[in-house]
Each structure stands twice: as C-alpha cells, then as structure tokens.
Design an enzyme around this catalytic site. Structure first.
Site, PDB file in Angstrom:
ATOM      1  N   LYS A  28       0.923  -1.199   0.114  1.00  0.00           N
ATOM      2  CA  LYS A  28      -0.100   0.043  -0.109  1.00  0.00           C
ATOM      3  C   LYS A  28       0.918   1.144   0.068  1.00  0.00           C
ATOM      4  O   LYS A  28       0.548   2.173  -0.789  1.00  0.00           O
ATOM      5  CB  LYS A  28      -1.050  -0.093   1.091  1.00  0.00           C
ATOM      6  CG  LYS A  28      -1.893   1.004   1.174  1.00  0.00           C
ATOM      7  CD  LYS A  28      -3.201   0.745   2.060  1.00  0.00           C
ATOM      8  CE  LYS A  28      -3.029   0.633   3.431  1.00  0.00           C
ATOM      9  NZ  LYS A  28      -2.788   1.952   4.230  1.00  0.00           N
ATOM     10  N   SER A  29       1.818   1.128   0.755  1.00  0.00           N
ATOM     11  CA  SER A  29       2.699   2.740   0.879  1.00  0.00           C
ATOM     12  C   SER A  29       3.388   2.850  -0.461  1.00  0.00           C
ATOM     13  O   SER A  29       3.554   3.765  -0.954  1.00  0.00           O
ATOM     14  CB  SER A  29       3.782   2.297   1.843  1.00  0.00           C
ATOM     15  OG  SER A  29       3.293   2.286   3.261  1.00  0.00           O
ATOM     16  N   ARG A  33       2.647   6.101  -3.340  1.00  0.00           N
ATOM     17  CA  ARG A  33       3.907   6.909  -3.847  1.00  0.00           C
ATOM     18  C   ARG A  33       4.129   6.784  -5.077  1.00  0.00           C
ATOM     19  O   ARG A  33       4.461   7.786  -5.804  1.00  0.00           O
ATOM     20  CB  ARG A  33       5.100   6.333  -2.925  1.00  0.00           C
ATOM     21  CG  ARG A  33       5.170   6.838  -1.401  1.00  0.00           C
ATOM     22  CD  ARG A  33       6.069   5.801  -0.604  1.00  0.00           C
ATOM     23  NE  ARG A  33       6.229   6.682   0.724  1.00  0.00           N
ATOM     24  CZ  ARG A  33       5.332   6.302   1.726  1.00  0.00           C
ATOM     25  NH1 ARG A  33       4.198   5.585   1.579  1.00  0.00           N
ATOM     26  NH2 ARG A  33       5.631   6.866   2.969  1.00  0.00           N
ATOM     27  N   SER A 174       6.995   9.129  12.198  1.00  0.00           N
ATOM     28  CA  SER A 174       5.999   9.281  11.266  1.00  0.00           C
ATOM     29  C   SER A 174       6.426   9.393   9.649  1.00  0.00           C
ATOM     30  O   SER A 174       7.027  10.239   9.542  1.00  0.00           O
ATOM     31  CB  SER A 174       4.696  10.046  11.497  1.00  0.00           C
ATOM     32  OG  SER A 174       3.918  10.159  10.158  1.00  0.00           O
ATOM     33  N   GLN A 176       4.693   9.340   7.409  1.00  0.00           N
ATOM     34  CA  GLN A 176       3.770  10.246   6.559  1.00  0.00           C
ATOM     35  C   GLN A 176       4.209  11.480   6.813  1.00  0.00           C
ATOM     36  O   GLN A 176       3.916  12.483   5.672  1.00  0.00           O
ATOM     37  CB  GLN A 176       2.133   9.907   7.132  1.00  0.00           C
ATOM     38  CG  GLN A 176       1.761   8.538   6.794  1.00  0.00           C
ATOM     39  CD  GLN A 176       0.304   8.319   7.443  1.00  0.00           C
ATOM     40  OE1 GLN A 176      -0.372   9.033   7.789  1.00  0.00           O
ATOM     41  NE2 GLN A 176      -0.018   7.188   6.760  1.00  0.00           N
ATOM     42  N   ASP A 326       2.267  -1.159  12.077  1.00  0.00           N
ATOM     43  CA  ASP A 326       0.639  -1.486  11.551  1.00  0.00           C
ATOM     44  C   ASP A 326       0.400  -2.950  12.010  1.00  0.00           C
ATOM     45  O   ASP A 326      -0.622  -3.450  11.946  1.00  0.00           O
ATOM     46  CB  ASP A 326       0.624  -1.509   9.978  1.00  0.00           C
ATOM     47  CG  ASP A 326       0.709  -0.010   9.574  1.00  0.00           C
ATOM     48  OD1 ASP A 326       0.152   0.880  10.420  1.00  0.00           O
ATOM     49  OD2 ASP A 326       0.916   0.472   8.331  1.00  0.00           O
ATOM     50  N   LYS A 353      -4.241   5.871  14.625  1.00  0.00           N
ATOM     51  CA  LYS A 353      -4.401   5.290  13.136  1.00  0.00           C
ATOM     52  C   LYS A 353      -5.884   5.348  12.999  1.00  0.00           C
ATOM     53  O   LYS A 353      -6.524   6.225  13.222  1.00  0.00           O
ATOM     54  CB  LYS A 353      -3.953   3.545  13.408  1.00  0.00           C
ATOM     55  CG  LYS A 353      -2.474   3.758  13.820  1.00  0.00           C
ATOM     56  CD  LYS A 353      -1.534   4.548  12.716  1.00  0.00           C
ATOM     57  CE  LYS A 353       0.002   4.216  12.957  1.00  0.00           C
ATOM     58  NZ  LYS A 353       0.568   5.058  11.933  1.00  0.00           N
ATOM     59  N   ARG A 357      -6.223   1.854  17.930  1.00  0.00           N
ATOM     60  CA  ARG A 357      -6.034   0.399  17.885  1.00  0.00           C
ATOM     61  C   ARG A 357      -5.602  -0.328  19.160  1.00  0.00           C
ATOM     62  O   ARG A 357      -5.794  -1.136  19.291  1.00  0.00           O
ATOM     63  CB  ARG A 357      -4.667   0.066  17.120  1.00  0.00           C
ATOM     64  CG  ARG A 357      -5.221   0.511  15.270  1.00  0.00           C
ATOM     65  CD  ARG A 357      -4.218   0.024  14.444  1.00  0.00           C
ATOM     66  NE  ARG A 357      -4.849   0.221  13.221  1.00  0.00           N
ATOM     67  CZ  ARG A 357      -4.138   0.323  12.044  1.00  0.00           C
ATOM     68  NH1 ARG A 357      -2.892   0.458  11.881  1.00  0.00           N
ATOM     69  NH2 ARG A 357      -4.875   0.440  10.870  1.00  0.00           N
TER      70      ARG A 357
HETATM   71  C1  S3P Z   1       2.476   4.985   6.380  1.00  0.00           C
HETATM   72  C2  S3P Z   1       2.975   5.231   7.297  1.00  0.00           C
HETATM   73  C3  S3P Z   1       2.697   4.657   8.695  1.00  0.00           C
HETATM   74  C4  S3P Z   1       1.713   3.704   8.501  1.00  0.00           C
HETATM   75  C5  S3P Z   1       0.548   3.785   7.493  1.00  0.00           C
HETATM   76  C6  S3P Z   1       1.370   3.792   6.195  1.00  0.00           C
HETATM   77  C7  S3P Z   1       2.890   5.360   4.944  1.00  0.00           C
HETATM   78  O1  S3P Z   1       1.970   5.687   9.205  1.00  0.00           O
HETATM   79  O2  S3P Z   1       0.912   3.491   9.796  1.00  0.00           O
HETATM   80  O3  S3P Z   1      -0.185   2.641   7.501  1.00  0.00           O
HETATM   81  O4  S3P Z   1       2.826   4.679   3.959  1.00  0.00           O
HETATM   82  O5  S3P Z   1       3.874   6.305   5.066  1.00  0.00           O
HETATM   83  P1  S3P Z   1       2.410   7.204  10.207  1.00  0.00           P
HETATM   84  O6  S3P Z   1       3.614   7.630   9.236  1.00  0.00           O
HETATM   85  O7  S3P Z   1       1.617   7.894  10.615  1.00  0.00           O
HETATM   86  O8  S3P Z   1       3.199   6.300  11.374  1.00  0.00           O
END
Ligand code: S3P
Length: 450
Positions: A28-29, A33, A174, A176, A326, A353, A357
C-alpha cells in the site's frame, strides 16, 4: 462510526489446517507513492503490481483531479502521465481520500508548494484523525491550512506561491510526516531537511532517488537527517510494486495459530523499515523461513514459508515499533495464543491510526477473557496458549487491520469470532476473503437473519 457503505458483518470459525500459496496484493505504501510521484513527473510512469484497494484507488482519483493522466491498463497494471514538479492544476472539487491517512497526508505535501488551493475530506475515521502534524510543517513552506477544530478534515490547503525550503525535526516517528515534507520540498528551491529521531519506512526516499531526485540520509546525534535538493527534474519510471508485508502478516499469523498449517507467501517486500513483525514472531518461536531472498525494484523481497507452531510471549523492543507499527493489532491477536505475556511498549502512535488500535484490540481481547494491561503507550497481552475462547463480536471502527486481526483469531478460537463491519478490509486487502478461503479458512459474511 459511519463509513462510505453499509456495514458488512463477518464471522470466522475454527478451521482445519491452512495450506497452499498466498498471493497477497501489492504494498500500500509503495502504491500510493508510485501514483503520486508518477503524477509529479512529465512522461509515462508504468506501474505493475499496484494495490487496487480503495485507499490507493482514491489516491489515483486524486492525482487525476490534480491534472495527471492516470489509466488502468489491466490487473495491477497502471500508467501515469504526470505534470512535473510544481505542475499540479487546481482541482475543481473536494478531494475525498476515503479512509486513507497516507493518501491524504502525502497528497497535501505534494500540493502544498504548488500555487493552487484544494479542499480535502474523507470518511468518519479519516475525519477524526489529527492533521496538524502535517499542516504544521507544510505551513513553514508558506502554505496555509484551515481545517476544523484540531486541524481535522475537511480542510482547505492554500499552496505556497513562493515556497521556501524547510528544516524540520519530526515530533513523531511518522513516515507520513517525513514524506509530506519531502514531497513539499520537491517544489521549494534549495535544500529541504527532515530530521527523524527514529527511522521510519523509507519508501519515499528510495523512490525519490529512483525518479532522479537527490536525497541523502545521514545518521547523526540528532537522528536520521534526510536532505532533498529542491526542484529536480524527475524522470518517469517503471515500478514493480513488491507485495505488502503488512497484508502478508494476516495469513502468516493465521498459519502460525491454526494447528497443522503450512503456507507459502511468494514475493513479500522485506524492507528492514517494515519487517519488524517477522523478527518479533521468530523471537516468539515462530517457524518462518525466508526463501529466494533477492532485490526487486530497489526493495528486498523473499518468499516466506510459515508452519504452525507453539509460541511464547516476549517483550518487543520499543525501538522496533516504527518497523512494525501496523502489525501490533495482529501481533496482539497472536499473543493471546502464546504462552506467557507479550509486552508491547512505545506504541502510542497506535492511538491515532484508522482508530485507537490499542483500545480496539484491548476491548475485543478482554471480551474473550484474555488478561490485558494497557497504558497510553503500551499494551500487554497475557497469552492463554492454544485455548482461546472466542465467541464475541468485535467492534472494528472502520479499521481494516482490526477487522482482519479478529477474523484471523477466529480461525483458531474455540467459538467463532465475528466483526461488526469488515467493509474497511477493501481499503488495503480487497482479496482477503478469497485468499483466506483458498487456504482453507472459514470466514463468511453474515447474511440477514444468519
Ligand atoms: C505509512 C506510514 C505509517 C503507517 C501507514 C502507512 C506510509 O503511518 O501506519 O499505514 O505509507 O507512510 P505513520 O507515518 O503515521 O506512522
């Protein structure tokens, strides 16, 4: 909590040994991107193995709304013709990112240094998640954000007309936040620097380098210092998305707890910033072997072979949390079947999240009679070895990983485990039910009256 659709109650029952091959979907990540960087690049980026879960599809739609040409060519095969760094056009309507925190936060970063305005929203889960952690650093570039109380969605971002580069120390572990800052830094002149105290997933850095940006990571006393040279000319790429270790976690853990199971999972991404769960499970005594270890598209991958076995509780080192953030829901489910206690510390990010969780897992496990200790940033599960009662309906709060964790548990509990709504599973693992039933798992949707 209301989502986008009608709730889908589901039940998992004690199953015979799981066996066969589990082809889990793309990461997914990496999928988010790929679409975003493709949209920031002039020319055609080709993506194979893209996760076609709702979160990623929403990011694809968003990229089209910002003016990129995004087309599905076949199963997991996509092409993106982008607009170049700083080239996003102003969307005509609100951008709905659904359930996707990664989607909305990375897209906000990518548009924050473009001279356009965009308004973002999402489902009830996403609208309750903190966005100040993203808008604070983006405002340093010159963007302006106006959201609801505590910066929550819906939120309007006015991109910076004359962005300035930023040096920012992330207050949370994070990826993100890190990725939003790096994506914003793309269209700021000069060097943008992001400092993180704990190393989080590094897909953005790897992929930015792949697209031709200059990104350097140096470990110093301050932490990991990541610097990006602004306004690069990105070059279109061909991207093979590795399979998602966070999705693989569910069939892996199910195979460990369902007696007699043996499952093979080919091509799983094993980026060290993501693979913490597998290290933890092996420390708990799990029978997992890594076959054909290799590198694909800049990411380490291997085929995983998993066999059911007895597990013992351990203390998971707090500094491992970012590499398995996760995976704590499914780990706490597995911990119920282990001997002794499993101690998970340094996990306060779990509270923000798709839902809280720690709370969601603690309540469901307690309802099955499992002893739990819990605090702001820790969760301790007292294992019951093989005999776990089940017989509950867990609340999932629009959280895919909570739903899949309880359903995997139900394959090995004495009585069935139900979830109030498995609809969110489609955000990250749309083929979960067919994949699991192909292995022999008994997971069913409840029809009315059943
Ligand atoms: C992700 C970063 C994580 C993760 C999320 C996907 C990403 O979150 O929990 O499912 O793709 O950068 P955080 O950056 O808030 O930790």
């Amino acid at each position: 909590m209301a989502g986008h659709g009608t709730p889908i109650p589901m039940t998992a029952q004690k199953s015979g040994p799981l066996s066969g091959t589990a082809d889990v979907p793309g990461d997914k990540s990496v999928s988010h991107r790929s679409l975003i960087l493709g949209a920031l690049t002039v020319g055609e980026t080709r993506i194979s193995g893209l996760l076609e879960g709702q979160d990623v599809l929403d990011t694809g739609k968003a990229m089209a709304a910002f003016g990129a040409d995004v087309e599905r060519l076949g199963d997991g095969e996509w092409r993106v013709n982008g607009l170049g760094v700083g080239g996003f056009a102003e969307p005509e309507d609100v951008i709905d990112c659904g359930n996707a925190g990664t989607g909305v936060r990375l897209i906000m970063g990518a548009m924050a240094t473009c001279p356009i305005t965009a308004t973002f929203t999402g489902d009830a889960s996403l609208r309750s998640r903190p966005m100040g952690r993203i808008t604070d650093p983006l405002e340093l570039f010159g963007a302006q954000a106006v959201g609801r109380a505590r910066g929550m969605l819906p939120l309007t971002m006015v991109g910076a007309r004359d962005p300035i580069p930023v040096r920012y120390t992330s207050p949370h572990p994070s990826a993100q936040i890190k990725s939003a800052v790096l994506l914003a830094g793309l269209n700021a002149p000069g060097e943008t620097v992001l400092i993180e105290r704990e190393k989080t997933r590094d897909h953005s850095e790897r992929m930015l380098r792949g697209f031709g940006a200059q990104v350097e990571t140096v470990e110093t006393d301050e932490g990991f210092v990541i610097s990006l040279q602004g306004q690069p000319e990105l070059k279109p790429q061909t991207i093979a998305v590795p399979r998602d270790p966070s999705s693989a976690a569910f069939p892996v853990c199910a195979a460990l707890i369902v007696e007699g199971s043996e499952v093979l999972l080919p091509n799983i991404g094993l980026n060290p910033t993501r693979a913490g769960l597998f290290t933890t499970l092996i420390e708990m005594g799990a029978d997992i072997t890594f076959e054909n270890e290799r590198e694909e598209g800049g990411e380490p991958v291997a085929d995983l072979r998993v066999r059911a076995c007895t597990l013992r509780g351990i203390e998971v080192p707090a500094d491992r949390a970012p590499s398995m953030i996760d995976e704590y829901p499914i780990l706490s489910a597995v911990a119920a079947f282990a001997s002794g206690k499993t101690v998970m510390r340094g996990v306060k990010e779990l509270r923000v999240k798709e839902c809280d969780r720690i709370d969601a897992m603690a309540r469901g496990l307690e309802a099955m009679g499992i002893r739990i200790e819990e605090g702001e940033d820790f969760l301790i599960v007292h294992g019951q070895e093989r005999s776990v009662a089940g017989g509950i309906t867990a609340k999932t709060h629009l959280d895919h990983r909570i739903a899949m964790s309880f359903l995997c548990m139900g394959l090995a509990t004495d009585r069935p485990v139900s979830v109030d709504d498995g609809g969110a599973i489609a955000t990250s693992f749309p083929v979960f039910e067919t994949l699991m039933s192909g292995l022999g798992a008994q997971i069913e949707r409840q029809t009315e009256g059943s």
